[in-house]
Design a protein around this motif. Structure first.
Motif, PDB file in Angstrom:
ATOM      1  N   THR A 117       0.828  -1.211   0.000  1.00 47.79           N
ATOM      2  CA  THR A 117       0.000   0.000   0.000  1.00 47.79           C
ATOM      3  C   THR A 117       0.859   1.257   0.000  1.00 47.79           C
ATOM      4  O   THR A 117       0.517   2.230  -0.681  1.00 47.79           O
ATOM      5  CB  THR A 117      -0.980   0.033   1.193  1.00 47.79           C
ATOM      6  N   LEU A 118       1.960   1.251   0.715  1.00 52.30           N
ATOM      7  CA  LEU A 118       2.850   2.419   0.723  1.00 52.30           C
ATOM      8  C   LEU A 118       3.406   2.676  -0.670  1.00 52.30           C
ATOM      9  O   LEU A 118       3.431   3.823  -1.140  1.00 52.30           O
ATOM     10  CB  LEU A 118       3.983   2.237   1.735  1.00 52.30           C
ATOM     11  N   VAL A 119       3.833   1.622  -1.361  1.00 53.63           N
ATOM     12  CA  VAL A 119       4.355   1.779  -2.725  1.00 53.63           C
ATOM     13  C   VAL A 119       3.268   2.300  -3.657  1.00 53.63           C
ATOM     14  O   VAL A 119       3.503   3.230  -4.445  1.00 53.63           O
ATOM     15  CB  VAL A 119       4.958   0.449  -3.240  1.00 53.63           C
ATOM     16  N   LEU A 120       2.068   1.727  -3.579  1.00 47.22           N
ATOM     17  CA  LEU A 120       0.968   2.188  -4.436  1.00 47.22           C
ATOM     18  C   LEU A 120       0.614   3.651  -4.157  1.00 47.22           C
ATOM     19  O   LEU A 120       0.377   4.428  -5.087  1.00 47.22           O
ATOM     20  CB  LEU A 120      -0.267   1.307  -4.249  1.00 47.22           C
ATOM     21  N   ILE A 121       0.593   4.026  -2.889  1.00 44.48           N
ATOM     22  CA  ILE A 121       0.292   5.412  -2.529  1.00 44.48           C
ATOM     23  C   ILE A 121       1.346   6.354  -3.095  1.00 44.48           C
ATOM     24  O   ILE A 121       1.025   7.409  -3.653  1.00 44.48           O
ATOM     25  CB  ILE A 121       0.177   5.566  -0.996  1.00 44.48           C
ATOM     26  N   LEU A 122       2.604   5.972  -2.980  1.00 41.96           N
ATOM     27  CA  LEU A 122       3.675   6.823  -3.518  1.00 41.96           C
ATOM     28  C   LEU A 122       3.596   6.914  -5.039  1.00 41.96           C
ATOM     29  O   LEU A 122       3.804   7.994  -5.615  1.00 41.96           O
ATOM     30  CB  LEU A 122       5.038   6.303  -3.075  1.00 41.96           C
ATOM     31  N   LEU A 123       3.289   5.807  -5.689  1.00 43.30           N
ATOM     32  CA  LEU A 123       3.140   5.832  -7.147  1.00 43.30           C
ATOM     33  C   LEU A 123       1.989   6.745  -7.568  1.00 43.30           C
ATOM     34  O   LEU A 123       2.097   7.481  -8.552  1.00 43.30           O
ATOM     35  CB  LEU A 123       2.927   4.422  -7.694  1.00 43.30           C
ATOM     36  N   LEU A 124       0.898   6.699  -6.835  1.00 40.06           N
ATOM     37  CA  LEU A 124      -0.228   7.578  -7.126  1.00 40.06           C
ATOM     38  C   LEU A 124       0.102   9.042  -6.772  1.00 40.06           C
ATOM     39  O   LEU A 124      -0.260   9.957  -7.518  1.00 40.06           O
ATOM     40  CB  LEU A 124      -1.474   7.135  -6.353  1.00 40.06           C
ATOM     41  N   ALA A 125       0.781   9.248  -5.674  1.00 39.89           N
ATOM     42  CA  ALA A 125       1.098  10.611  -5.218  1.00 39.89           C
ATOM     43  C   ALA A 125       2.031  11.324  -6.195  1.00 39.89           C
ATOM     44  O   ALA A 125       1.879  12.521  -6.445  1.00 39.89           O
ATOM     45  CB  ALA A 125       1.719  10.572  -3.831  1.00 39.89           C
ATOM     46  N   PHE A 126       2.993  10.602  -6.738  1.00 36.57           N
ATOM     47  CA  PHE A 126       3.936  11.218  -7.660  1.00 36.57           C
ATOM     48  C   PHE A 126       3.515  11.039  -9.113  1.00 36.57           C
ATOM     49  O   PHE A 126       4.306  11.238 -10.028  1.00 36.57           O
ATOM     50  CB  PHE A 126       5.341  10.671  -7.406  1.00 36.57           C
ATOM     51  N   ARG A 127       2.272  10.645  -9.314  1.00 33.71           N
ATOM     52  CA  ARG A 127       1.634  10.513 -10.638  1.00 33.71           C
ATOM     53  C   ARG A 127       2.384   9.589 -11.581  1.00 33.71           C
ATOM     54  O   ARG A 127       2.386   9.781 -12.794  1.00 33.71           O
ATOM     55  CB  ARG A 127       1.456  11.881 -11.253  1.00 33.71           C
ATOM     56  N   ILE A 128       3.017   8.556 -11.023  1.00 34.34           N
ATOM     57  CA  ILE A 128       3.647   7.528 -11.839  1.00 34.34           C
ATOM     58  C   ILE A 128       2.583   6.540 -12.273  1.00 34.34           C
ATOM     59  O   ILE A 128       2.588   6.025 -13.378  1.00 34.34           O
ATOM     60  CB  ILE A 128       4.774   6.828 -11.061  1.00 34.34           C
ATOM     61  N   LEU A 129       1.638   6.279 -11.380  1.00 36.85           N
ATOM     62  CA  LEU A 129       0.489   5.402 -11.649  1.00 36.85           C
ATOM     63  C   LEU A 129      -0.747   6.293 -11.698  1.00 36.85           C
ATOM     64  O   LEU A 129      -1.013   7.042 -10.765  1.00 36.85           O
ATOM     65  CB  LEU A 129       0.363   4.360 -10.544  1.00 36.85           C
ATOM     66  N   THR A 130      -1.484   6.241 -12.793  1.00 39.75           N
ATOM     67  CA  THR A 130      -2.682   7.061 -12.917  1.00 39.75           C
ATOM     68  C   THR A 130      -3.847   6.232 -13.426  1.00 39.75           C
ATOM     69  O   THR A 130      -3.651   5.165 -13.996  1.00 39.75           O
ATOM     70  CB  THR A 130      -2.461   8.246 -13.889  1.00 39.75           C
ATOM     71  N   PHE A 131      -5.032   6.752 -13.242  1.00 37.25           N
ATOM     72  CA  PHE A 131      -6.263   6.107 -13.722  1.00 37.25           C
ATOM     73  C   PHE A 131      -6.947   7.002 -14.720  1.00 37.25           C
ATOM     74  O   PHE A 131      -6.974   8.157 -14.643  1.00 37.25           O
ATOM     75  CB  PHE A 131      -7.215   5.799 -12.557  1.00 37.25           C
TER      76      PHE A 131
END
Length: 120
Positions: free
Chosen positions: A106-120
């Motif tokens: 969850t921490l990795v996913l949150i960081l990916l979302l926070a830094f816009r590396i992972l988007t929807f």
């Protein structure tokens, strides 16, 4: 450009992670009084993070990516609390890898979302 609330929210998350780790290692070392005090501070930060996160969500109009990040943050808080409580009680046993796994994923996913590396 980030607002003051965004900076406070982000900085508080980093501080929360550090306090969580220090609390965990104090519990493991048997420093009960210090661990208890820090655990209460960590719990206070959970509340601060939830309220500041909901405030930011309401400011931005609840975009899907941020809502998902918020749900993951609640799961992260759950994993952190379960690790601390069960370690303190000595009942974490075979569930330790599961909770640590939840925390890391969850921490990795949150960081990916926070830094816009992972988007929807």
């Amino acid at each position: 450009m980030q607002t003051g609330m965004q900076h406070a929210h982000l900085d508080s998350w980093w501080l929360l992670i550090v306090l969580f780790l220090v609390t965990y290692f104090l519990i493991r070392a048997g420093v009960n009084k210090g661990a208890k005090i820090l655990h209460m501070i960590v719990r206070l930060f959970y509340i601060v993070m939830i309220f500041s996160g909901v405030y930011l969500l309401s400011m931005w109009g609840f975009p899907l990516t941020h809502v998902i990040k918020g749900v993951l943050a609640i799961v992260l808080i759950y994993a952190m609390e379960m690790i601390l409580v069960r370690t303190k009680k000595g009942t974490i046993g075979s569930k330790a890898p599961m909770y640590w796994g939840i925390l890391i994923v969850t921490l990795v996913l949150i960081l990916l979302l926070a830094f816009r590396i992972l988007t929807f």
